[in-house]
Design an enzyme around this catalytic site. Structure first.
Site, PDB file in Angstrom:
ATOM      1  N   CYS A 282       0.998  -1.305   0.135  1.00 29.46           N
ATOM      2  CA  CYS A 282      -0.110  -0.217  -0.089  1.00 29.46           C
ATOM      3  C   CYS A 282       0.817   1.288   0.011  1.00 29.46           C
ATOM      4  O   CYS A 282       1.375   1.730   1.011  1.00 29.46           O
ATOM      5  CB  CYS A 282      -1.029  -0.152   1.251  1.00 29.46           C
ATOM      6  SG  CYS A 282      -1.932   1.183   1.324  1.00 29.46           S
TER       7      CYS A 282
ATOM      8  N   CYS B 278      -0.436   4.094   2.055  1.00 27.99           N
ATOM      9  CA  CYS B 278      -0.137   3.794   3.380  1.00 27.99           C
ATOM     10  C   CYS B 278       1.312   4.111   3.904  1.00 27.99           C
ATOM     11  O   CYS B 278       1.551   4.663   4.884  1.00 27.99           O
ATOM     12  CB  CYS B 278      -0.545   2.637   4.056  1.00 27.99           C
ATOM     13  SG  CYS B 278      -2.203   1.964   3.166  1.00 27.99           S
ATOM     14  N   ASP B 279       2.004   3.693   3.290  1.00 26.15           N
ATOM     15  CA  ASP B 279       3.280   3.483   3.701  1.00 26.15           C
ATOM     16  C   ASP B 279       4.636   4.101   2.915  1.00 26.15           C
ATOM     17  O   ASP B 279       5.754   4.324   3.398  1.00 26.15           O
ATOM     18  CB  ASP B 279       3.899   2.059   3.533  1.00 26.15           C
ATOM     19  CG  ASP B 279       3.127   1.372   4.775  1.00 26.15           C
ATOM     20  OD1 ASP B 279       2.577   1.636   5.751  1.00 26.15           O
ATOM     21  OD2 ASP B 279       2.805  -0.022   4.415  1.00 26.15           O
TER      22      ASP B 279
HETATM   23  C1  LIG Z   1       0.895  -3.913   4.788  1.00 28.07           C
HETATM   24  C2  LIG Z   1      -0.618  -3.113   4.919  1.00 28.07           C
HETATM   25  C3  LIG Z   1      -0.246  -1.664   5.434  1.00 28.07           C
HETATM   26  C4  LIG Z   1      -1.505  -0.813   5.432  1.00 28.07           C
HETATM   27  N1  LIG Z   1      -1.198   0.178   6.240  1.00 28.07           N
HETATM   28  C5  LIG Z   1      -2.255   1.030   6.172  1.00 28.07           C
HETATM   29  C6  LIG Z   1      -2.236   2.501   6.972  1.00 28.07           C
HETATM   30  O1  LIG Z   1      -1.011   2.924   7.256  1.00 28.07           O
HETATM   31  N2  LIG Z   1      -3.382   3.153   6.962  1.00 28.07           N
HETATM   32  C7  LIG Z   1      -4.498   2.936   6.303  1.00 28.07           C
HETATM   33  O2  LIG Z   1      -5.382   3.802   6.162  1.00 28.07           O
HETATM   34  N3  LIG Z   1      -4.563   1.591   5.604  1.00 28.07           N
HETATM   35  C8  LIG Z   1      -3.377   0.855   5.742  1.00 28.07           C
HETATM   36  N4  LIG Z   1      -3.623  -0.307   4.878  1.00 28.07           N
HETATM   37  C9  LIG Z   1      -5.041  -0.704   4.384  1.00 28.07           C
HETATM   38  C10 LIG Z   1      -5.955  -1.048   5.268  1.00 28.07           C
HETATM   39  O3  LIG Z   1      -5.508  -2.142   6.308  1.00 28.07           O
HETATM   40  C11 LIG Z   1      -7.175  -1.698   4.713  1.00 28.07           C
HETATM   41  O4  LIG Z   1      -7.794  -0.792   3.775  1.00 28.07           O
HETATM   42  C12 LIG Z   1      -8.290  -2.166   5.712  1.00 28.07           C
HETATM   43  O5  LIG Z   1      -7.750  -3.013   6.604  1.00 28.07           O
HETATM   44  C13 LIG Z   1      -9.344  -2.679   5.212  1.00 28.07           C
HETATM   45  O6  LIG Z   1     -10.407  -3.106   6.049  1.00 28.07           O
HETATM   46  P1  LIG Z   1     -11.472  -4.248   5.979  1.00 28.07           P
HETATM   47  O7  LIG Z   1     -12.091  -4.478   7.234  1.00 28.07           O
HETATM   48  O8  LIG Z   1     -12.467  -3.641   4.823  1.00 28.07           O
HETATM   49  O9  LIG Z   1     -10.701  -5.671   5.296  1.00 28.07           O
HETATM   50  P2  LIG Z   1      -9.522  -6.357   6.211  1.00 28.07           P
HETATM   51  O10 LIG Z   1      -8.772  -5.533   7.023  1.00 28.07           O
HETATM   52  O11 LIG Z   1      -8.802  -7.072   4.873  1.00 28.07           O
HETATM   53  O12 LIG Z   1     -10.427  -7.544   7.042  1.00 28.07           O
HETATM   54  C14 LIG Z   1     -10.835  -8.497   6.224  1.00 28.07           C
HETATM   55  C15 LIG Z   1     -11.602  -9.359   7.394  1.00 28.07           C
HETATM   56  O13 LIG Z   1     -12.137 -10.629   6.776  1.00 28.07           O
HETATM   57  C16 LIG Z   1     -11.961 -11.891   7.252  1.00 28.07           C
HETATM   58  N5  LIG Z   1     -12.340 -12.751   6.332  1.00 28.07           N
HETATM   59  C17 LIG Z   1     -11.812 -12.699   4.869  1.00 28.07           C
HETATM   60  N6  LIG Z   1     -12.567 -13.982   4.600  1.00 28.07           N
HETATM   61  C18 LIG Z   1     -13.211 -14.317   5.477  1.00 28.07           C
HETATM   62  C19 LIG Z   1     -14.184 -15.539   5.437  1.00 28.07           C
HETATM   63  N7  LIG Z   1     -14.274 -16.330   4.440  1.00 28.07           N
HETATM   64  N8  LIG Z   1     -14.939 -15.806   6.460  1.00 28.07           N
HETATM   65  C20 LIG Z   1     -14.763 -15.076   7.762  1.00 28.07           C
HETATM   66  N9  LIG Z   1     -13.989 -13.840   7.750  1.00 28.07           N
HETATM   67  C21 LIG Z   1     -13.381 -13.741   6.573  1.00 28.07           C
HETATM   68  C22 LIG Z   1     -10.450 -11.609   7.627  1.00 28.07           C
HETATM   69  O14 LIG Z   1      -9.980 -12.467   8.469  1.00 28.07           O
HETATM   70  C23 LIG Z   1     -10.313 -10.214   8.088  1.00 28.07           C
HETATM   71  O15 LIG Z   1     -10.163 -10.223   9.298  1.00 28.07           O
HETATM   72  C24 LIG Z   1      -2.627  -1.263   4.895  1.00 28.07           C
HETATM   73  C25 LIG Z   1      -2.717  -2.296   4.327  1.00 28.07           C
HETATM   74  C26 LIG Z   1      -1.421  -3.499   4.259  1.00 28.07           C
HETATM   75  C27 LIG Z   1      -1.921  -5.000   3.742  1.00 28.07           C
END
Ligand SMILES: Cc1cc2nc3c(=O)[nH]c(=O)nc-3n(C[C@H](O)[C@H](O)[C@H](O)COP(=O)(O)OP(=O)(O)OC[C@H]3O[C@@H](n4cnc5c(N)ncnc54)[C@H](O)[C@@H]3O)c2cc1C
Length: 305
Positions: free
Chosen positions: A131, A134-135
């Site tokens: 990302c 983000c970083d």
């Molecule tokens: C390395 C990295 C660094 C980042 N740094 C930043 C930052 O500094 N600032 C920022 O704003 N954003 C950052 N991001 C982006 C941010 O993390 C994401 O935009 C955010 O986490 C999205 O949230 P979400 O809840 O939609 O999905 P996710 O965080 O992807 O969560 C998805 C969830 O769904 C669950 N899941 C998936 N499949 C299933 C299933 N079949 N059954 C049940 N559960 C399931 C997973 O276990 C997980 O808990 C970063 C991302 C990465 C990879």
């Protein structure tokens, strides 16, 4: 029978849990294979509002979970292996165990694609990232490498030239998938150096817990060499976690949920939140905002039934 089941424990799922729990709906949150979601992979988060000094990613999502639990949200380990959304109440199988609910919030995110290099996963959050937004700011005046050949690789490389002293874009082929305009913009940027027909063999240095370099291989000559790098960014796409819902709600060709306005999916009573629907912003704060929207829609939907 539950009022609402929330699939996923990232920023979107946890925020939806805070709101629905506080509204007295006693939500069940299915944690999934990645407890805390993508932020649990990273270290410092500097752009989530409310933390002037930044906050550790895993702490941020753990705080959200505690906040939701304080209002009565329940968390269950496991992942959705199968779903029956053909009739309400909806049935989800959590590691094979059926759970039913009147409403669902799908917040299962989109997982970044990785190269599966031997040391890659060990250095995520320590120089390896998926990302740039983000970083990128952590690599001011440092050497940055971006992997990929599509529009997002061009966009990320171009964005990262704001920070890095140089940006090397590595692509395994000669031809790019990126659109002409994006490719030309990147090519016109004097800070971006292109390395085509090149693959990464590994990233170093796990002993220092920090990215210091990569080993590259020219796919034509077979020659390998090491190159110093401080920030290593993957831009090779994401995979939305929607497999169990395929064929039951509308998805786009890449598997992202198609929004029907607000947090609505193509099915009444099934709502989306976060990166599972969002291929554009992909941020913790937008995912949290989407979780809030989905929760409010669930409250209204259940009140109407
Ligand atoms: C390395 C990295 C660094 C980042 N740094 C930043 C930052 O500094 N600032 C920022 O704003 N954003 C950052 N991001 C982006 C941010 O993390 C994401 O935009 C955010 O986490 C999205 O949230 P979400 O809840 O939609 O999905 P996710 O965080 O992807 O969560 C998805 C969830 O769904 C669950 N899941 C998936 N499949 C299933 C299933 N079949 N059954 C049940 N559960 C399931 C997973 O276990 C997980 O808990 C970063 C991302 C990465 C990879």
């Amino acid at each position: 029978m539950r009022n609402v089941i929330i699939v996923g424990s990232g920023c979107a799922g946890n925020t939806a849990a805070i709101y629905t729990a506080r509204a007295g709906l006693n939500p069940l949150v299915v944690i999934g294979h990645e407890p805390g979601g993508q932020l649990s992979l990273t270290t410092q988060v500097e752009n989530f509002p409310g933390f002037p000094e930044g906050i550790n990613g895993p702490d941020l999502v753990e705080n959200m979970r505690k906040q939701a639990e304080n209002f009565g949200a329940e968390y269950v380990w496991g992942g959705i292996t199968e779903a029956d959304l053909s009739k309400a109440p909806f049935t989800l199988h959590v590691d094979g165990v059926p759970q039913q609910a009147h409403a669902l919030i799908l917040a299962s995110g989109a997982s970044a694609r990785w190269l599966d290099l031997p040391n890659e996963q060990k250095l995520i959050g320590h120089g390896v990232s998926s990302c740039a937004t983000c970083d990128g700011a952590f690599y001011r005046e440092r050497k940055i490498m971006v992997i990929g050949g599509g529009d997002s690789a061009m966009e990320e490389a171009t964005f990262l030239t704001r920070f890095g002293s140089e940006v090397t874009l590595v692509h395994r082929r000669e031809e790019f998938r990126a659109s002409k305009i994006m490719l030309e913009r990147a090519r016109a940027n004097p800070k971006i150096k292109f390395l085509t027909n090149t693959v990464v063999e590994d990233v170093f240095d796990v002993n220092q817990n920090l990215v210091t370099g990569v080993r590259l291989r020219d796919t034509v000559s077979g020659k390998t060499w090491d190159q110093d790098v401080d920030g290593f960014f993957l831009a090779i796409g994401h995979v939305p976690n929607t497999k169990p819902f395929k064929g039951q709600i509308e998805l786009d060709p890449d598997g992202y949920i198609i929004s029907h306005g607000g947090a609505r999916t193509s099915l009444k009573g099934v709502f989306h939140a976060g990166d599972v629907q969002d291929r554009v912003y992909r941020q913790a704060i937008t995912a949290a905002g989407a979780g809030c929207m989905a929760a409010i829609e669930v409250e209204r939907f259940l009140a109407g039934h």
